[in-house]
Design an enzyme around this catalytic site. Structure first.
Site, short mmCIF file in Angstrom:
data_model
loop_
_atom_site.label_atom_id
_atom_site.label_comp_id
_atom_site.label_asym_id
_atom_site.label_seq_id
_atom_site.Cartn_x
_atom_site.Cartn_y
_atom_site.Cartn_z
N LYS A 121 0.85 -1.19 0.00
CA LYS A 121 0.00 0.00 0.00
C LYS A 121 0.88 1.24 0.00
O LYS A 121 1.68 1.44 0.90
CB LYS A 121 -0.92 -0.01 1.23
CG LYS A 121 -1.84 1.20 1.32
CD LYS A 121 -2.93 1.00 2.36
CE LYS A 121 -3.81 2.23 2.51
NZ LYS A 121 -4.89 2.03 3.48
N ASP A 226 -13.61 4.49 9.66
CA ASP A 226 -13.94 4.37 8.23
C ASP A 226 -14.42 2.94 8.01
O ASP A 226 -14.07 2.28 7.05
CB ASP A 226 -12.70 4.68 7.37
CG ASP A 226 -13.07 5.09 5.94
OD1 ASP A 226 -14.28 5.28 5.67
OD2 ASP A 226 -12.17 5.18 5.11
P1 ADP Z 1 -7.68 3.52 1.16
O1 ADP Z 1 -7.16 4.00 2.47
O2 ADP Z 1 -7.12 4.34 0.06
O3 ADP Z 1 -9.15 3.37 1.12
P2 ADP Z 1 -7.48 0.63 1.46
O4 ADP Z 1 -6.52 0.13 2.49
O5 ADP Z 1 -8.91 0.65 1.87
O6 ADP Z 1 -7.01 2.07 0.94
O7 ADP Z 1 -7.30 -0.23 0.15
C1 ADP Z 1 -8.00 0.07 -1.05
C2 ADP Z 1 -8.43 -1.22 -1.72
O8 ADP Z 1 -7.30 -2.05 -2.00
C3 ADP Z 1 -9.32 -2.08 -0.84
O9 ADP Z 1 -10.66 -1.73 -0.98
C4 ADP Z 1 -9.03 -3.48 -1.33
O10 ADP Z 1 -9.80 -3.78 -2.47
C5 ADP Z 1 -7.58 -3.41 -1.73
N1 ADP Z 1 -6.70 -3.89 -0.64
C6 ADP Z 1 -6.15 -3.16 0.34
N2 ADP Z 1 -5.39 -3.91 1.16
C7 ADP Z 1 -5.44 -5.16 0.70
C8 ADP Z 1 -4.87 -6.42 1.12
N3 ADP Z 1 -4.07 -6.50 2.19
N4 ADP Z 1 -5.14 -7.51 0.39
C9 ADP Z 1 -5.96 -7.42 -0.71
N5 ADP Z 1 -6.54 -6.30 -1.14
C10 ADP Z 1 -6.29 -5.15 -0.46
MG MG Z 2 -10.30 2.06 2.17
#
Ligand code: ADP
Ligand code: MG
Length: 388
Positions: A121, A226
């Site tokens: 991320k 959130d």
């Molecule tokens: P943001 O803070 O920008 O909303 P998120 O952590 O919610 O970021 O991640 C955005 C998207 O990425 C999630 O909705 C999911 O689909 C995907 N995602 C995030 N972390 C993971 C993970 N550890 N494994 C698989 N998919 C992930």
């Molecule tokens: Mg998110």
């Protein structure tokens, strides 16, 4: 945003040295004067300007000459610094497809030497409101200016610290693997965001599990803030994993009740709409103790037996301190104050040039070697990177 790791193949040791010099300069400068970059980088045979041109070409830097001739890192430049550091550490060896775009993040698959796939991320705090932040720049006169670099790094640190602590306490969250700058590596969650799920075998059970997590978080002194169908992942066995933690707050936060109620309402609303659920019966039936719940079937924040303090102790252990929390929270809640009188570039510059003499770039352990990506998938030959 496209993350073309192939570019890494073409970057030399000097390129990374200059890129790092810009990063260091950005501690005090939104735009780093070219001469300062040159002084920090101290390339053996000179040629900083040529390198700057190359970095510019690959969009790792942005050139700005409105006030003076200077540069700043782009997201891509910052991405590359983090990726290179992680690859040098052996955390992963390749970057794959993008699997998520959040409001303020980009998520990619990465793989380690054994082919194990993880999630990377890249935080982009301030992406949405970057202009607002920019126009209010220099609100902090000192080192830790509120630029997107600092905020994104803080968000990554917070996310990592929370994930780690939550994992320790048995919460269903991804495993926190590593963090560097604005980047967090975590285990890949199998499944999909709940928002994509049209049907469930056991919607009541899933609902109860999710609400149970909200309660247990509050009992541990935390509110997600959130907590919704975008940040809850569910697999084919209907197992839940919660993600996305940079905005979490303590139950002692002055708006704790509002945040808690909002999280709860999001879940109720989603299950009501998507799965036609009504709640009064299902909640009361399945739960002997009505603790923490109102008659209407809603959760009552004040009746949850919270033990605050979880935040401070355990998160500080991960390097995420009180001041960090205050800084990031101030940004998230939009309380960053404008301080237009503190724009003293010249003073900064003098200070920086003095500081530059103390900066030992060699101590940054810039690797002698470049990352060699093989097309999009394999970033580098791990055997060639042993001296990181
Ligand atoms: P943001 O803070 O920008 O909303 P998120 O952590 O919610 O970021 O991640 C955005 C998207 O990425 C999630 O909705 C999911 O689909 C995907 N995602 C995030 N972390 C993971 C993970 N550890 N494994 C698989 N998919 C992930
Ligand atoms: Mg998110």
């Amino acid at each position: 945003m496209k993350l073309d790791v192939d570019v890494l193949r073409y970057l030399s040791k000097d390129d990374f040295r200059v890129l790092t010099a810009v990063e260091l300069g950005m501690r005090n400068h939104e735009i780093v004067p070219a001469e300062l970059i040159d002084r920090i980088a101290r390339l053996k045979h000179g040629g900083t300007y040529k390198v700057l041109k190359n970095l510019l070409k690959h969009k790792l830097l942005h050139h700005d000459s409105t006030k003076y001739d200077g540069f700043r890192l782009t997201y891509l430049g910052y991405d590359f610094l983090a990726i290179k550091t992680m690859v040098n550490k052996g955390v992963f060896v390749s970057v794959g497809r993008q699997i998520g775009v959040g409001k303020e993040s980009d998520i990619f698959e990465v793989a380690d030497e054994d082919g194990k796939i993880m999630a990377m991320k890249l935080h982009r705090l301030g992406r949405v409101s970057f202009r607002a932040v920019k126009s209010k720049r220099d609100y902090l006169k000192h080192r830790s200016s509120y630029n997107w670099l600092y905020l994104s790094r803080l968000a990554a640190l917070k996310e990592f610290a929370f994930m780690k602590a939550l994992q320790t306490h048995g919460f269903p969250v991804p495993e926190a693997v590593e963090h560097n700058r604005h980047c967090v590596i975590m285990s890949l969650v199998q499944g999909y965001p709940l928002v994509q799920v049209k049907q469930l075998q056991n919607p009541e059970t899933v609902f109860e599990t999710i609400i149970g997590i909200i309660i247990r978080l509050a009992e541990h002194g935390l509110i997600h803030c959130d907590f919704n169908e975008f940040n809850i992942m569910i697999d084919d066995e209907e197992k839940i994993t919660v993600i996305d933690f940079p905005q979490m707050v303590s139950v002692s936060h002055r708006n704790a009740k509002m945040y808690f109620d909002r999280d709860v309402e999001c879940i109720f609303k989603f299950f009501r709409k998507r799965f036609n659920m009504t709640f009064q019966e299902s909640i009361d039936d399945n739960d002997n103790s009505n603790e923490g719940r109102e008659e209407a079937g809603k959760l009552c924040f004040s009746s949850i037996d919270s033990s605050a303090g979880f935040l401070d102790k355990e998160l500080a252990a991960s390097g995420f301190g009180k001041k960090d929390e205050e800084d990031i929270q101030r940004f998230i809640e939009g309380e960053v104050e404008s301080d237009t009188n503190s724009d003293s570039e010249d003073g900064d510059l003098v200070r920086n040039l003095n500081e530059a003499d103390d900066l030992n770039v060699d101590s940054l352990h810039l690797s002698e070697q470049v990352i060699y990506p093989l097309a999009f998938v394999v970033i580098q030959d791990p055997l060639a990177m042993g001296n990181g």
